[in-house]
Design a protein around this motif. Structure first.
Motif, PDB file in Angstrom:
ATOM      1  N   ALA A   4       0.838  -1.194   0.000  1.00 21.40           N
ATOM      2  CA  ALA A   4       0.000   0.000   0.000  1.00 21.40           C
ATOM      3  C   ALA A   4       0.874   1.246   0.000  1.00 21.40           C
ATOM      4  CB  ALA A   4      -0.913   0.007   1.226  1.00 21.40           C
TER       5      ALA A   4
ATOM      6  N   PRO B 134       0.160   5.250   0.225  1.00 24.08           N
ATOM      7  CA  PRO B 134      -0.670   6.458   0.277  1.00 24.08           C
ATOM      8  C   PRO B 134       0.010   7.602  -0.479  1.00 24.08           C
ATOM      9  CG  PRO B 134      -0.364   5.492   2.470  1.00 24.08           C
ATOM     10  CD  PRO B 134       0.615   4.826   1.553  1.00 24.08           C
TER      11      PRO B 134
ATOM     12  N   SER C 176      -6.281   1.354  -7.165  1.00 28.48           N
ATOM     13  CA  SER C 176      -6.281   2.486  -6.246  1.00 28.48           C
ATOM     14  C   SER C 176      -7.638   2.580  -5.561  1.00 28.48           C
ATOM     15  CB  SER C 176      -5.954   3.792  -6.975  1.00 28.48           C
ATOM     16  OG  SER C 176      -6.962   4.105  -7.928  1.00 28.48           O
TER      17      SER C 176
ATOM     18  N   LEU D 162     -11.402   3.377   2.376  1.00 29.45           N
ATOM     19  CA  LEU D 162     -10.128   3.402   3.087  1.00 29.45           C
ATOM     20  C   LEU D 162     -10.301   3.532   4.605  1.00 29.45           C
ATOM     21  CD1 LEU D 162      -8.145   5.854   0.765  1.00 29.45           C
ATOM     22  CD2 LEU D 162      -7.925   3.363   0.840  1.00 29.45           C
TER      23      LEU D 162
ATOM     24  N   PHE E 280      -6.882   3.071   6.425  1.00 34.02           N
ATOM     25  CA  PHE E 280      -6.273   4.393   6.243  1.00 34.02           C
ATOM     26  C   PHE E 280      -7.302   5.473   6.590  1.00 34.02           C
ATOM     27  CE2 PHE E 280      -4.317   1.377   3.340  1.00 34.02           C
ATOM     28  CZ  PHE E 280      -2.971   1.547   3.608  1.00 34.02           C
TER      29      PHE E 280
ATOM     30  N   GLU F 139      -6.658   9.180   5.325  1.00 34.47           N
ATOM     31  CA  GLU F 139      -6.912   9.392   3.893  1.00 34.47           C
ATOM     32  C   GLU F 139      -8.408   9.367   3.593  1.00 34.47           C
ATOM     33  OE1 GLU F 139      -4.380   7.676   4.992  1.00 34.47           O
ATOM     34  OE2 GLU F 139      -2.694   8.686   4.035  1.00 34.47           O
TER      35      GLU F 139
ATOM     36  N   VAL G  42      -4.903   5.989  -2.208  1.00 29.43           N
ATOM     37  CA  VAL G  42      -3.895   4.996  -1.855  1.00 29.43           C
ATOM     38  C   VAL G  42      -3.735   4.030  -3.029  1.00 29.43           C
ATOM     39  CG1 VAL G  42      -3.224   3.149  -0.266  1.00 29.43           C
ATOM     40  CG2 VAL G  42      -4.441   5.160   0.594  1.00 29.43           C
TER      41      VAL G  42
END
Length: 364
Positions: free
Chosen positions: A47, A49, A328, A334, A338, A341, A348
């Protein structure tokens, strides 16, 4: 009389053998799994970001390419450069100058060769400096245009479409070719793309634009286009695999032609994907494991069980050998892995290293 009987017997055996083989293929002894997870095909998913530069916000990411510590991608028809940590380096192209239709990385000259939407070719440095612009419209006839661009063994490979005949009277025919150029875009040779005879029905060249791919090991160049008959992909894949055991891929199409396949042939996994945001009913992900003889044919895409970002509806190879793929994600998907994000407009990237991944083929 005896000789005639022997020939007749051989003919009968050949016909029966072919019918038995076609029956075997048609019965499809390998079942398609209608659901699947990323771990079924991948050993590792990296991954990355993407850092927001503050002035260039990345809304999406596609056509990801790696070269050394560099990561290149297209977002909104603009080419960007990041490093492998996702830190923003620079914007390569400006949307007022060019709408990027495709590009290749030339590691030898540390250049990016970019295809515009008018068949113009732009050469940029890795720092985004425009070095050369070539007006290929002067070299290409009006009835020919480029569909895609790739690079293999320091040669530029394009897929191009050539229209023969009178389009106004609807008597025109379309020929698609893989054309080879040197790194300065001087034409070297061209090969007509011919669909592989799958011995089940007429198989015209797909209306979807073909892309260049390379068979691992042999280095044979072929064309790939997503199948418009995905329900036949397992049967077609088994047929191609069986035929390939007795016939080299380069001999599938004939003299001065290259084969068009409905699958991408990786070292272990053969993959075909199609994504259309405007008509999701046609989307699919097909994956065949040549080692364990397993198959997945998933309508909504494989489930991301590495980072829990939901199903992967769009997945693209990052090299012509199809050893690694990328996708992506942004927004709500996410949130689990994440959250920072997900709260903003972050994107990401995920690099999928397939089982049987051979890194020496990447970024040639």
């Amino acid at each position: 009389m005896k000789r005639a009987f022997t020939y007749l017997l051989l003919l009968v055996l050949l016909v029966c053998g072919k019918q038995a083989y076609n029956l075997l293929i048609t019965n499809e002894p390998i079942r398609s799994n209608l659901t699947g997870a990323l771990s079924d095909i991948a050993d590792e998913v990296v991954a990355i970001p993407l850092q927001d530069s503050g002035t260039h916000s990345i809304k999406e990411a596609k056509y990801i390419r790696q070269e050394g510590d560099n990561l290149f991608l297209i977002s909104n028809e603009t080419l960007y450069r990041f490093n492998r940590k996702g830190e923003f380096i620079c914007r390569i192209t400006h949307p007022d100058d060019i709408r990027v239709a495709g590009y290749v990385v030339n590691p030898t000259n540390q250049q990016l060769i970019v295809l515009g939407n008018t068949d113009d070719i732009f050469y940029y440095s890795f720092n985004g400096d425009l070095l050369i612009r070539k007006k290929l419209k002067f070299d290409l006839p009006e009835n020919r245009h480029m569909l895609s661009i790739s690079m293999h063994n320091n040669r530029i490979l394009t897929t191009e479409e050539y229209v023969h005949g009178d389009t106004a009277r609807q008597t025109a025919t379309i020929e698609r070719q893989i054309v080879e150029y040197d790194s300065s875009f001087h034409k070297l040779q061209s090969h007509t793309i011919r669909p592989v005879d799958l011995e089940r029905s007429a198989c015209p060249i797909s209306y979807l634009a073909p892309e260049v791919a390379v068979e691992p090991g042999s280095g044979t160049v072929y064309a790939y286009a997503p199948s418009y008959q995905p329900e036949n992909l397992l049967r077609d894949t088994l047929y191609i695999k069986q035929k390939r055991q007795s016939l080299a891929l380069k001999n599938f199409a004939g003299n001065n032609t290259l084969p068009l396949l409905p699958i991408r042939m990786g070292s272990r996994f053969w993959v075909s994907t199609y994504y259309n945001a405007e008509d999701e009913s046609k989307n699919y992900t097909f994956c065949y494991d040549t080692e364990k003889e397993r198959c997945w044919q998933v309508k909504e895409g494989l489930k991301d069980n590495f980072y829990q970002t939901g199903n992967i509806r769009r997945m693209e190879p990052i090299d012509p050998y199809c050893h690694a793929y990328c996708f992506s994600k942004s927004g709500e998907e996410l949130r689990k892995a994440f959250p920072s994000e997900a709260q903003g407009e972050g994107v990401v990237l995920f690099i999928v290293k397939l089982k049987g991944y051979l890194p020496q083929y990447i970024a040639r």
